[in-house]
Design a protein around this motif. Structure first.
Motif, short mmCIF file in Angstrom:
data_model
loop_
_atom_site.label_atom_id
_atom_site.label_comp_id
_atom_site.label_asym_id
_atom_site.label_seq_id
_atom_site.Cartn_x
_atom_site.Cartn_y
_atom_site.Cartn_z
N LEU A 118 0.86 -1.18 0.00
CA LEU A 118 0.00 0.00 0.00
C LEU A 118 0.89 1.23 0.00
CD1 LEU A 118 -2.55 -1.25 2.67
CD2 LEU A 118 -3.03 -0.95 0.23
N GLU A 119 0.83 2.00 -1.07
CA GLU A 119 1.75 3.11 -1.27
C GLU A 119 1.71 4.11 -0.11
OE1 GLU A 119 2.29 6.72 -4.49
OE2 GLU A 119 1.56 4.77 -5.21
N ASP A 120 0.52 4.47 0.35
CA ASP A 120 0.40 5.46 1.44
C ASP A 120 1.02 4.94 2.73
OD1 ASP A 120 -1.04 7.26 -0.19
OD2 ASP A 120 -2.92 6.24 0.26
N LEU A 121 0.82 3.66 3.01
CA LEU A 121 1.36 3.09 4.24
C LEU A 121 2.87 2.96 4.16
CD1 LEU A 121 0.56 2.02 7.02
CD2 LEU A 121 0.34 -0.25 6.01
N ASP A 122 3.38 2.49 3.03
CA ASP A 122 4.83 2.37 2.89
C ASP A 122 5.50 3.74 2.97
OD1 ASP A 122 4.77 -0.36 2.71
OD2 ASP A 122 5.11 -0.47 0.56
N ARG A 123 4.86 4.76 2.41
CA ARG A 123 5.45 6.10 2.48
C ARG A 123 5.51 6.59 3.93
NH1 ARG A 123 1.75 8.83 -0.03
NH2 ARG A 123 2.43 8.18 -2.09
N ALA A 124 4.50 6.25 4.71
CA ALA A 124 4.42 6.76 6.09
C ALA A 124 5.30 5.98 7.06
CB ALA A 124 2.97 6.72 6.57
N VAL A 125 5.39 4.66 6.90
CA VAL A 125 6.09 3.86 7.92
C VAL A 125 7.14 2.92 7.32
CG1 VAL A 125 4.11 3.93 9.47
CG2 VAL A 125 4.38 1.97 7.95
N ARG A 126 7.33 3.00 5.99
CA ARG A 126 8.33 2.22 5.24
C ARG A 126 7.91 0.79 4.97
NH1 ARG A 126 12.45 4.32 9.15
NH2 ARG A 126 13.11 6.35 8.36
N GLY A 127 6.97 0.22 5.71
CA GLY A 127 6.56 -1.17 5.53
C GLY A 127 6.58 -1.92 6.85
N TRP A 128 6.35 -3.23 6.78
CA TRP A 128 6.35 -4.06 7.99
C TRP A 128 7.79 -4.40 8.37
CZ3 TRP A 128 1.63 -3.41 9.32
CH2 TRP A 128 0.57 -3.51 8.42
N PRO A 129 8.21 -4.13 9.62
CA PRO A 129 9.57 -4.50 10.03
C PRO A 129 9.84 -5.98 9.80
CG PRO A 129 8.52 -3.12 11.69
CD PRO A 129 7.46 -3.47 10.69
N SER A 130 11.02 -6.27 9.24
CA SER A 130 11.36 -7.65 8.92
C SER A 130 12.86 -7.87 9.10
CB SER A 130 10.97 -7.97 7.48
OG SER A 130 11.32 -9.28 7.15
N PRO A 131 13.26 -8.60 10.14
CA PRO A 131 12.38 -9.27 11.10
C PRO A 131 11.82 -8.28 12.11
CG PRO A 131 14.67 -9.64 11.70
CD PRO A 131 14.69 -8.88 10.39
N GLU A 142 13.05 -12.61 15.17
CA GLU A 142 14.44 -12.30 14.86
C GLU A 142 15.21 -13.57 14.49
OE1 GLU A 142 15.98 -10.16 18.19
OE2 GLU A 142 14.89 -8.31 17.67
N ARG A 143 14.97 -14.66 15.22
CA ARG A 143 15.66 -15.92 14.90
C ARG A 143 15.26 -16.43 13.53
NH1 ARG A 143 14.16 -17.39 20.05
NH2 ARG A 143 12.67 -18.94 19.29
N GLY A 144 13.99 -16.32 13.19
CA GLY A 144 13.50 -16.86 11.93
C GLY A 144 13.56 -15.89 10.77
N GLY A 145 13.99 -14.64 11.02
CA GLY A 145 14.04 -13.64 9.95
C GLY A 145 12.68 -13.35 9.35
N CYS A 146 11.69 -13.18 10.21
CA CYS A 146 10.30 -13.18 9.77
C CYS A 146 9.58 -11.92 10.29
CB CYS A 146 9.69 -14.46 10.36
SG CYS A 146 7.95 -14.54 10.52
N SER A 147 8.56 -11.49 9.54
CA SER A 147 7.65 -10.45 10.01
C SER A 147 6.47 -11.12 10.70
CB SER A 147 7.11 -9.61 8.85
OG SER A 147 8.10 -8.77 8.33
N VAL A 148 6.09 -10.60 11.87
CA VAL A 148 4.90 -11.09 12.57
C VAL A 148 3.92 -9.93 12.68
CG1 VAL A 148 3.97 -12.09 14.69
CG2 VAL A 148 6.25 -12.78 13.88
N LEU A 149 2.72 -10.12 12.17
CA LEU A 149 1.66 -9.12 12.27
C LEU A 149 0.63 -9.62 13.26
CD1 LEU A 149 1.09 -8.30 8.47
CD2 LEU A 149 2.80 -7.38 10.04
#
Length: 201
Positions: A35-48, A147-154
Motif C-alpha cells: 500500500l503506497e500510502d502506508l509504505d510512504r508513512a512507515v516504510r513497511g512491515w519491520p522484517s524481522p 528475529e531468529r527466523g528472519g520473519c515479520s509477525v503481524l
C-alpha cells in the motif's frame, strides 16, 4: 540493557534531524505492505520484527495486511495465519494463492505458542496472529522468535498490548472516501502519533 544501542541510535537520529543533517541511522529492513500510502508513512512491515494492528473486527485490519499476503503468495512464498478462534476464511480473501497459505487453528490457549514456533522456524517470511489472547510474557518470546527466523509477525487485535515489543503499532480509526484512517502509534526512527489516510486502490 539490550535496548540501549537502539535507544542511542534513535537519539543520534533525532539530534541529526534537529540539526538539519541527514540521519546516519541504518534503515531497518522491511517487508512492503503493498500500500503506497502506508509504505510512504512507515516504510513497511519491520522484517524481522513484530507489528501490531489494532481495531475492532470489521474495521479494516485485514484490508491493511491483505496486499502483503497477496503479493507473497503470488510469488510462491508461504505465509502462516494463526487463527485463534477459527474464524478466518482465506478462500474469501481476494487474489490469494491459497496453496501457499498455511492456516493454523490451535485454539486461544496455544495461539501465541503456535505463532512463536512458526516465526522461529525460518520457513515463512510472514506470520499473522489473528485475535489471540493477551500475550503477556509471550510477546517478547514472539519478538525473539521473529528475529531468529528472519520473519515479520503481524498481530491483529482489538486492544493494544503495551507490553508487546512491537517495532510498529497501528490503530484503525475509521473509513472514508480516502480509504482507511490509521493512527501511527509507534514507528522506529520516525515521529509517532500521526494519523494518515491509506488508500485501498
Amino acid at each position: 540493557m539490550s535496548s540501549c544501542p537502539a535507544t542511542l541510535q534513535e537519539l543520534r537520529s533525532a539530534i541529526a534531524r534537529l540539526e538539519g543533517r541527514p540521519s546516519t541511522a541504518p534503515k531497518q529492513p522491511v517487508l512492503s505492505s503493498g500500500l503506497e500510502d502506508l509504505d510512504r508513512a512507515v516504510r513497511g512491515w519491520p522484517s524481522p520484527g513484530v507489528s501490531e494492528v489494532v481495531g475492532r473486527t470489521g474495521s479494516g485490519r485485514l484490508s491493511l495486511i491483505l496486499p502483503t499476503l497477496q503479493r507473497l503468495t503470488r510469488l510462491g512464498r508461504p505465509v502462516a495465519v494463526v487463527d485463534a478462534f477459527g474464524l478466518a476464511y482465506p478462500p474469501g480473501w481476494r487474489k490469494l494463492s491459497l496453496e501457499h497459505v498455511l492456516v493454523v487453528q490451535p485454539g486461544p490457549e496455544r495461539a501465541a505458542w503456535a505463532a512463536e514456533q512458526l516465526a522461529a522456524s525460518g520457513a515463512v517470511p510472514l506470520v499473522v496472529l489473528m485475535d489471540g489472547p493477551r500475550l503477556g510474557r509471550g510477546g517478547p518470546r514472539i519478538q525473539r522468535a521473529a528475529e531468529r527466523g528472519g520473519c515479520s509477525v503481524l498481530i491483529l487485535s482489538e486492544r493494544s498490548e503495551r507490553a508487546l515489543p512491537a517495532a510498529l503499532r497501528l490503530q484503525l480509526r475509521g473509513r472514508g472516501a480516502r480509504g482507511l484512517k490509521v493512527q501511527v502509534n509507534r514507528v522506529r526512527g520516525m515521529p509517532a502519533g500521526r494519523e494518515i489516510w491509506v488508500g485501498m486502490g
